[in-house]
Design an enzyme around this catalytic site. Structure first.
Site, PDB file in Angstrom:
ATOM      1  N   CYS A 272      -2.126   7.198   6.533  1.00  0.00           N
ATOM      2  CA  CYS A 272      -0.694   6.946   6.733  1.00  0.00           C
ATOM      3  C   CYS A 272       0.102   7.069   5.451  1.00  0.00           C
ATOM      4  O   CYS A 272       0.972   7.918   5.321  1.00  0.00           O
ATOM      5  CB  CYS A 272      -0.484   5.529   7.277  1.00  0.00           C
ATOM      6  SG  CYS A 272      -1.496   5.197   8.638  1.00  0.00           S
TER       7      CYS A 272
HETATM    8  N1  SAJ Z   1      -2.667   0.081  -1.674  1.00  0.00           N
HETATM    9  C1  SAJ Z   1      -2.498  -0.198  -3.018  1.00  0.00           C
HETATM   10  N2  SAJ Z   1      -1.750  -1.281  -3.367  1.00  0.00           N
HETATM   11  C2  SAJ Z   1      -1.166  -2.082  -2.418  1.00  0.00           C
HETATM   12  C3  SAJ Z   1      -1.348  -1.776  -1.063  1.00  0.00           C
HETATM   13  C4  SAJ Z   1      -2.107  -0.697  -0.701  1.00  0.00           C
HETATM   14  O1  SAJ Z   1      -3.012   0.501  -3.890  1.00  0.00           O
HETATM   15  O2  SAJ Z   1      -0.513  -3.052  -2.799  1.00  0.00           O
HETATM   16  C5  SAJ Z   1      -3.451   1.254  -1.302  1.00  0.00           C
HETATM   17  C6  SAJ Z   1      -4.671   0.893  -0.478  1.00  0.00           C
HETATM   18  O3  SAJ Z   1      -5.776   0.662  -1.316  1.00  0.00           O
HETATM   19  C7  SAJ Z   1      -4.866   2.143   0.374  1.00  0.00           C
HETATM   20  C8  SAJ Z   1      -3.449   2.683   0.557  1.00  0.00           C
HETATM   21  O4  SAJ Z   1      -2.662   2.088  -0.469  1.00  0.00           O
HETATM   22  O5  SAJ Z   1      -5.647   3.090  -0.309  1.00  0.00           O
HETATM   23  C9  SAJ Z   1      -2.860   2.352   1.914  1.00  0.00           C
HETATM   24  O6  SAJ Z   1      -2.967   0.971   2.050  1.00  0.00           O
HETATM   25  P1  SAJ Z   1      -2.312   0.193   3.308  1.00  0.00           P
HETATM   26  O7  SAJ Z   1      -2.526  -1.252   3.094  1.00  0.00           O
HETATM   27  O8  SAJ Z   1      -0.942   0.658   3.534  1.00  0.00           O
HETATM   28  O9  SAJ Z   1      -3.305   0.601   4.474  1.00  0.00           O
HETATM   29  P2  SAJ Z   1      -3.126   1.560   5.687  1.00  0.00           P
HETATM   30  O10 SAJ Z   1      -3.014   2.978   5.301  1.00  0.00           O
HETATM   31  O11 SAJ Z   1      -4.169   1.175   6.660  1.00  0.00           O
HETATM   32  O12 SAJ Z   1      -1.702   1.150   6.199  1.00  0.00           O
HETATM   33  C10 SAJ Z   1      -1.571   0.512   7.414  1.00  0.00           C
HETATM   34  C11 SAJ Z   1      -0.352   1.209   7.906  1.00  0.00           C
HETATM   35  N3  SAJ Z   1      -0.331   1.223   9.320  1.00  0.00           N
HETATM   36  C12 SAJ Z   1      -0.063   2.431   9.868  1.00  0.00           C
HETATM   37  O13 SAJ Z   1       0.984   2.968   9.790  1.00  0.00           O
HETATM   38  C13 SAJ Z   1      -1.205   3.118  10.439  1.00  0.00           C
HETATM   39  C14 SAJ Z   1       0.901   0.573   7.406  1.00  0.00           C
HETATM   40  O14 SAJ Z   1       2.000   0.843   8.318  1.00  0.00           O
HETATM   41  C15 SAJ Z   1       0.788  -0.900   7.286  1.00  0.00           C
HETATM   42  O15 SAJ Z   1       1.994  -1.360   6.689  1.00  0.00           O
HETATM   43  C16 SAJ Z   1      -0.382  -1.254   6.408  1.00  0.00           C
HETATM   44  O16 SAJ Z   1      -1.522  -0.865   7.159  1.00  0.00           O
HETATM   45  C17 SAJ Z   1      -0.428  -2.726   6.106  1.00  0.00           C
HETATM   46  O17 SAJ Z   1       0.611  -3.365   6.243  1.00  0.00           O
HETATM   47  O18 SAJ Z   1      -1.496  -3.167   5.672  1.00  0.00           O
END
Ligand code: SAJ
Length: 432
Positions: A272
């Site tokens: 995403c």
């Molecule tokens: N990440 C960081 N620092 C942060 C947060 C995330 O480096 O503070 C990195 C993570 O390690 C990862 C990437 O960013 O590699 C994405 O992280 P994410 O927490 O956003 O995880 P996702 O991709 O599973 O995002 C989902 C998303 N849901 C969908 O749209 C499918 C997103 O909308 C959500 O907001 C997110 O989860 C969430 O809230 O955790």
């Protein structure tokens, strides 16, 4: 027509079809079946279909036992080619929308699903697109593809967009308690989509159009990408100022209003956050407007694997070691904690960069048995004392709950910690 459908939805006698049973579609199909709707899941992937038919789930947030129960009860049925969609009252498209190498959106799966649907479309149905895509897709791509059936959207069938808000591995926020945005091509479609999702979700958030709903999702994920890029840049600022970025962000996070912590890392992964904002960039370029925040975030986040590899090289150098020939044990390759999905994981980029410089790279990740990057394939190394002691450097790139980082810090000769997993622990540790 619409009143009849709305009545069937409220009575839960409406039949729901979900096209695409991935990490979005499978939980959604299970949720509708669990709520009492006869639900048809359409999945063209033979391995996925075979697994589901054997009562095995390939999506962490869905149990195989639950799938078997719903299949056995006849609440959930499966199809490989869309047969049975003509009997459904509501059809939800949950297929992937990857980016091509040229950073353009690849809507082939959406167009394929619409093709299968339009051959089976009938008057009175509601079609909802959930796949994350650029604003305008529902009106400009899905609508014409479905009207190839000879039926007219708004007159013969209803059409809406509803962004998925699935957070893989999140036990707290699941489908029923996560508010659901819905936007139709007209008020009647919005109303029907709101009734449909209202049967499985506690809070439905109707917006004025499908395009607005498409943009809501891209704003949500662009917000994350931009803020992650900001703290990734802060990590580089702190490195130059000799400050600890984890301390600085942690202290800022004590502000009870007007601040939301994000944490630096070796980059961003998953299906995403790296992709969705670029869908908006692509659309806006065609309108002669460049969303610079998104471009900048993409650049900063995309450069973090190189930055992490450079920091690892610096740590090895500090120990009198060249990267070339050094044994590096990477700890955590999944794209985020608690998931087994390593696709697009920045950890793989870091492994590739180090291997290209001649490092002897191995990895351990409790969730990921096999990893592939840059043409190289790695099998997980057991996290034994020998593996820890035998490495010239252990690089923590994704922090999983199951790993004992105190043990890692004690045993390893040198640790580079890109996720603050060793906070407060003694040992030869350098942090991002
Ligand atoms: N990440 C960081 N620092 C942060 C947060 C995330 O480096 O503070 C990195 C993570 O390690 C990862 C990437 O960013 O590699 C994405 O992280 P994410 O927490 O956003 O995880 P996702 O991709 O599973 O995002 C989902 C998303 N849901 C969908 O749209 C499918 C997103 O909308 C959500 O907001 C997110 O989860 C969430 O809230 O955790």
């Amino acid at each position: 027509m619409n009143a009849t459908l709305e009545k069937k939805i409220r009575a839960r006698s409406a039949r729901v079809g979900v096209v695409g049973l991935g990490y979005v579609g499978l939980p959604l199909a299970v949720e509708f079946a669990r709520a009492g709707f006869a639900t048809l899941g359409v999945e063209t992937g033979p391995a996925r279909l075979a697994a589901l038919r054997r009562g095995r789930s390939y999506v962490e947030d869905v149990s195989g036992a639950e799938v078997a129960r719903l299949l056995g009860a006849g609440r959930l049925s499966l199809s490989a080619d869309g047969r049975g969609l003509e009997r459904c009252d509501a059809l939800i498209i949950c297929v992937q929308t990857p980016l091509r190498k040229t950073k353009e959106p690849d809507l082939s799966a959406v167009i394929g699903a619409c093709g299968a649907l339009s051959r089976r479309l009938r008057r009175g149905q509601l079609v909802v697109l959930e796949s994350t895509t650029y604003p305008g897709t529902t009106d400009e791509v899905v609508r014409p593809a479905l009207e190839a059936s000879g039926l007219a959207a708004g007159r013969d069938f209803s059409l809406a967009f509803s962004p998925e808000r699935v957070d893989p591995g999140n036990a707290k926020w699941r489908i029923p308690n996560t508010p659901k945005v819905v936007g139709g091509i007209d008020a009647a479609s919005t109303r029907l989509a709101a009734a449909l999702y209202g049967a499985v979700v506690r809070q439905v958030v109707p917006v004025s159009s499908a395009k607005a709903a498409e943009l809501v999702k891209l704003l949500e994920n662009s917000f994350r990408a931009v803020n992650i890029a900001l703290v990734n840049e802060m990590a580089q600022v702190c490195d130059r100022l000799g400050l600890d970025v984890w301390e600085v962000v942690g202290a800022a996070a004590t502000k009870p209003f007007g601040f939301m912590p994000f944490w630096p890392g070796p980059g961003i992964g998953g299906h995403c956050i790296p992709k969705d904002p670029q869908l908006l960039s692509w659309k806006m370029k065609a309108l002669n407007f460049e969303p610079r925040f998104i471009q900048l975030a993409t650049t900063i986040n995309g450069a973090m694997p190189e930055y992490a590899a450079a920091r690892i090289a610096r740590a090895l150098n500090g120990a009198g070691k060249a990267v070339k020939g050094s044994r590096v044990l990477v700890l955590g390759v999944a794209y985020k904690p608690g998931v087994s999905d390593a696709r697009e994981s920045p950890a793989l980029d870091v492994m590739h960069l180090l291997a290209e410089q001649g490092a002897r790279v191995e990895y351990h990740d409790p969730h990921v048995p096999r990893a592939e990057a840059g043409g190289r394939v790695w099998r997980r190394r057991a996290l034994t004392d020998a593996a820890l002691r035998g490495a010239d450097l252990v690089a923590i790139l994704t922090a999983h709950r199951e790993v004992d980082y105190a043990r890692v810090a004690r045993r390893a000769r040198l640790v580079f910690d890109a996720r603050n997993a060793t906070a407060g622990l003694a040992g030869r540790v350098e942090r991002l």
